[in-house]
Design a protein around this motif. Structure first.
Motif, PDB file in Angstrom:
ATOM      1  N   GLY A  24       0.826  -1.206   0.000  1.00 44.12           N
ATOM      2  CA  GLY A  24       0.000   0.000   0.000  1.00 44.12           C
ATOM      3  C   GLY A  24       0.861   1.257   0.000  1.00 44.12           C
ATOM      4  O   GLY A  24       0.551   2.228  -0.706  1.00 44.12           O
ATOM      5  N   GLU A  25       1.951   1.249   0.778  1.00 46.44           N
ATOM      6  CA  GLU A  25       2.876   2.390   0.793  1.00 46.44           C
ATOM      7  C   GLU A  25       3.539   2.582  -0.563  1.00 46.44           C
ATOM      8  O   GLU A  25       3.684   3.710  -1.048  1.00 46.44           O
ATOM      9  N   ILE A  26       3.948   1.481  -1.179  1.00 44.85           N
ATOM     10  CA  ILE A  26       4.586   1.574  -2.494  1.00 44.85           C
ATOM     11  C   ILE A  26       3.621   2.147  -3.518  1.00 44.85           C
ATOM     12  O   ILE A  26       3.984   3.023  -4.316  1.00 44.85           O
ATOM     13  N   ASN A  27       2.385   1.681  -3.499  1.00 47.25           N
ATOM     14  CA  ASN A  27       1.392   2.200  -4.440  1.00 47.25           C
ATOM     15  C   ASN A  27       1.134   3.684  -4.234  1.00 47.25           C
ATOM     16  O   ASN A  27       0.882   4.429  -5.188  1.00 47.25           O
ATOM     17  N   SER A  28       1.223   4.144  -2.993  1.00 43.97           N
ATOM     18  CA  SER A  28       1.004   5.564  -2.708  1.00 43.97           C
ATOM     19  C   SER A  28       2.153   6.426  -3.213  1.00 43.97           C
ATOM     20  O   SER A  28       2.009   7.642  -3.368  1.00 43.97           O
ATOM     21  N   LEU A  29       3.307   5.799  -3.462  1.00 47.38           N
ATOM     22  CA  LEU A  29       4.476   6.529  -3.960  1.00 47.38           C
ATOM     23  C   LEU A  29       4.546   6.535  -5.486  1.00 47.38           C
ATOM     24  O   LEU A  29       5.467   7.108  -6.056  1.00 47.38           O
ATOM     25  N   VAL A 201       2.613  -4.065  -9.036  1.00 50.15           N
ATOM     26  CA  VAL A 201       3.895  -3.518  -8.596  1.00 50.15           C
ATOM     27  C   VAL A 201       4.944  -4.615  -8.374  1.00 50.15           C
ATOM     28  O   VAL A 201       6.144  -4.360  -8.425  1.00 50.15           O
ATOM     29  N   PHE A 202       4.503  -5.866  -8.168  1.00 51.87           N
ATOM     30  CA  PHE A 202       5.453  -6.956  -7.958  1.00 51.87           C
ATOM     31  C   PHE A 202       6.293  -7.252  -9.198  1.00 51.87           C
ATOM     32  O   PHE A 202       7.303  -7.945  -9.104  1.00 51.87           O
ATOM     33  N   ALA A 203       5.895  -6.721 -10.342  1.00 50.07           N
ATOM     34  CA  ALA A 203       6.721  -6.883 -11.540  1.00 50.07           C
ATOM     35  C   ALA A 203       8.045  -6.153 -11.401  1.00 50.07           C
ATOM     36  O   ALA A 203       8.984  -6.409 -12.164  1.00 50.07           O
ATOM     37  N   TRP A 204       8.133  -5.237 -10.414  1.00 48.00           N
ATOM     38  CA  TRP A 204       9.350  -4.427 -10.263  1.00 48.00           C
ATOM     39  C   TRP A 204       9.983  -4.544  -8.874  1.00 48.00           C
ATOM     40  O   TRP A 204      10.900  -3.804  -8.558  1.00 48.00           O
ATOM     41  N   ASN A 252      14.160   3.370  -0.163  1.00 44.47           N
ATOM     42  CA  ASN A 252      14.908   3.970  -1.269  1.00 44.47           C
ATOM     43  C   ASN A 252      14.147   5.123  -1.902  1.00 44.47           C
ATOM     44  O   ASN A 252      14.718   6.163  -2.223  1.00 44.47           O
ATOM     45  N   GLU A 253      12.837   4.953  -2.071  1.00 42.48           N
ATOM     46  CA  GLU A 253      12.022   6.013  -2.667  1.00 42.48           C
ATOM     47  C   GLU A 253      12.025   7.258  -1.788  1.00 42.48           C
ATOM     48  O   GLU A 253      12.216   8.376  -2.274  1.00 42.48           O
ATOM     49  N   LYS A 254      11.861   7.065  -0.491  1.00 41.86           N
ATOM     50  CA  LYS A 254      11.841   8.208   0.424  1.00 41.86           C
ATOM     51  C   LYS A 254      13.207   8.889   0.477  1.00 41.86           C
ATOM     52  O   LYS A 254      13.297  10.114   0.507  1.00 41.86           O
ATOM     53  N   ARG A 255      14.280   8.090   0.470  1.00 48.56           N
ATOM     54  CA  ARG A 255      15.627   8.653   0.527  1.00 48.56           C
ATOM     55  C   ARG A 255      15.939   9.456  -0.737  1.00 48.56           C
ATOM     56  O   ARG A 255      16.476  10.559  -0.666  1.00 48.56           O
ATOM     57  N   VAL A 256      15.602   8.922  -1.894  1.00 46.77           N
ATOM     58  CA  VAL A 256      15.851   9.621  -3.160  1.00 46.77           C
ATOM     59  C   VAL A 256      15.039  10.896  -3.242  1.00 46.77           C
ATOM     60  O   VAL A 256      15.528  11.951  -3.656  1.00 46.77           O
ATOM     61  N   THR A 257      13.780  10.834  -2.817  1.00 44.97           N
ATOM     62  CA  THR A 257      12.916  12.014  -2.861  1.00 44.97           C
ATOM     63  C   THR A 257      13.473  13.140  -2.005  1.00 44.97           C
ATOM     64  O   THR A 257      13.557  14.292  -2.436  1.00 44.97           O
ATOM     65  N   VAL A 258      13.889  12.830  -0.779  1.00 41.93           N
ATOM     66  CA  VAL A 258      14.442  13.845   0.117  1.00 41.93           C
ATOM     67  C   VAL A 258      15.732  14.401  -0.452  1.00 41.93           C
ATOM     68  O   VAL A 258      15.942  15.608  -0.499  1.00 41.93           O
ATOM     69  N   LYS A 259      16.629  13.511  -0.922  1.00 43.30           N
ATOM     70  CA  LYS A 259      17.938  13.935  -1.407  1.00 43.30           C
ATOM     71  C   LYS A 259      17.811  14.863  -2.616  1.00 43.30           C
ATOM     72  O   LYS A 259      18.415  15.929  -2.658  1.00 43.30           O
TER      73      LYS A 259
END
Length: 329
Positions: A24-29, A201-204, A252-259
């Motif tokens: 659910g978190e991944i889909n929200s991103l 999303v499991f394809a990735w 990783n998504e949160k870290r990249v977004t902040v950076k």
């Protein structure tokens, strides 16, 4: 109907709940500006890991170069394995995980120009090896067609949760070991095929990379389940890896977004931002390619790249011809 032997334990129920929450978190991103690049990075990790498990020695950087259409130095069969895996995973979203013919089609593609009987079940005996040690001796070849039909009949008819179904299939597939070669990479691919039919999303999600990191335990659990004729421990083991893979995607998504947000708003000009975005999409991009893409002279590109390097935001790895860019900081 054949029903594989396993139990739904409290641990499995807990893992299903935690994985569902992370998905659910991944889909929200998905609306993030970086999700396309993260998907690409995850796919590269998946291909590298699923082949490294099979002793392919090509590096992550070499596989990235092959995906980008560049020539690399390496054993021809290893390069062919990468090209085949790229095509097979590109096919993933169109595969029907309940159809045996799609599995055979995927094997034909994954093992093209590597074995003679790609896309066909084996005619001889095989086993699973961890180095020089035999982990499992597969059923006789004469039993394979019937065993696979039973397995796919179960996959199609069972109402068990897809997370569990994917793990049980993975175990049963490796137990049968239906092909002369390529069983490991096909079993991992088909687990992803079952999961993407539940959540795309499991394809990735690169579960294969965690299997590679935990390869010794993977074989130990397989052997233990063979001894008990029950795949429950294997299901628990794989669900834990799936949870960890999903957690890494979110982190990783949160870290990249902040950076990137901090750098772009505080330190980066418009053209420098475009350079960083281009490098993220293609770490092997050249200065000439950046010049054409961004629409400024090569000299201006070089000056901006130098500023990004001096600011500690961009790093060059390797030589000018065969190296690649890395966003740092």
């Amino acid at each position: 109907m054949y029903v594989p032997p396993f139990e739904i334990t409290p641990k499995i129920i807990d893992l299903i709940s935690k994985i569902s929450e992370k998905i659910g978190e991944i889909n929200s991103l998905e609306s993030s500006a970086h999700h396309v690049e993260l998907r690409r990075e995850s796919r590269i990790k998946t291909i590298h890991s699923t082949l490294a498990i099979e002793n392919n020695s090509l590096s992550l950087e070499q596989i990235t170069a092959i995906i980008n259409g560049k020539r690399v130095l390496g054993a021809p069969n290893e390069i062919q394995e990468v090209k085949n895996a790229i095509q097979a995973y590109d096919l993933l979203l169109s595969l029907d995980s309940t159809k045996e013919k799609d599995l055979l089609r995927a094997h034909a593609l994954m093992m093209k120009d590597l074995v003679r009987n790609n896309g066909r079940y084996r005619s001889g005996g095989v086993g699973i090896f961890n180095g020089q040690n035999v982990v499992h001796v597969a059923p006789p070849a004469s039993s394979v067609p019937a065993l696979m039909k039973d397995l796919f009949r179960w996959v199609k008819r069972t109402d068990i949760h897809p997370l569990v179904k994917s793990c049980v299939f993975h175990y049963e597939f490796e137990f049968i070991h239906p092909f002369q070669d390529g069983n490991g990479r096909l079993g991992r691919l088909w687990q992803s095929a079952i999961l993407k039919d539940w959540k795309k999303v499991f394809a990735w999600i690169p579960v294969e990379s965690l299997i590679q990191k935990n390869q010794a335990k993977y074989y130990r659990v397989l052997r233990a389940c063979d001894a008990t004729a029950d795949s429950t421990a294997f299901v628990e083991f794989l669900l834990l890896l799936i949870l960890k893979a999903a957690e890494e995607i979110v982190q990783n998504e949160k870290r990249v977004t902040v950076k990137v947000t901090v750098k772009v708003t505080v330190k980066v000009t418009v053209n420098q931002k475009k350079i960083l975005e281009a490098v993220k999409k293609n770490p092997h991009v050249t200065l000439d390619e950046l010049s054409k893409k961004i629409g400024i002279s090569r000299k201006s590109i070089a000056a901006n790249v130098k500023k990004l390097q001096e600011a500690g935001m961009l790093k060059r790895n390797g030589a000018d011809k065969n190296g690649y860019w890395e966003i740092v900081g």
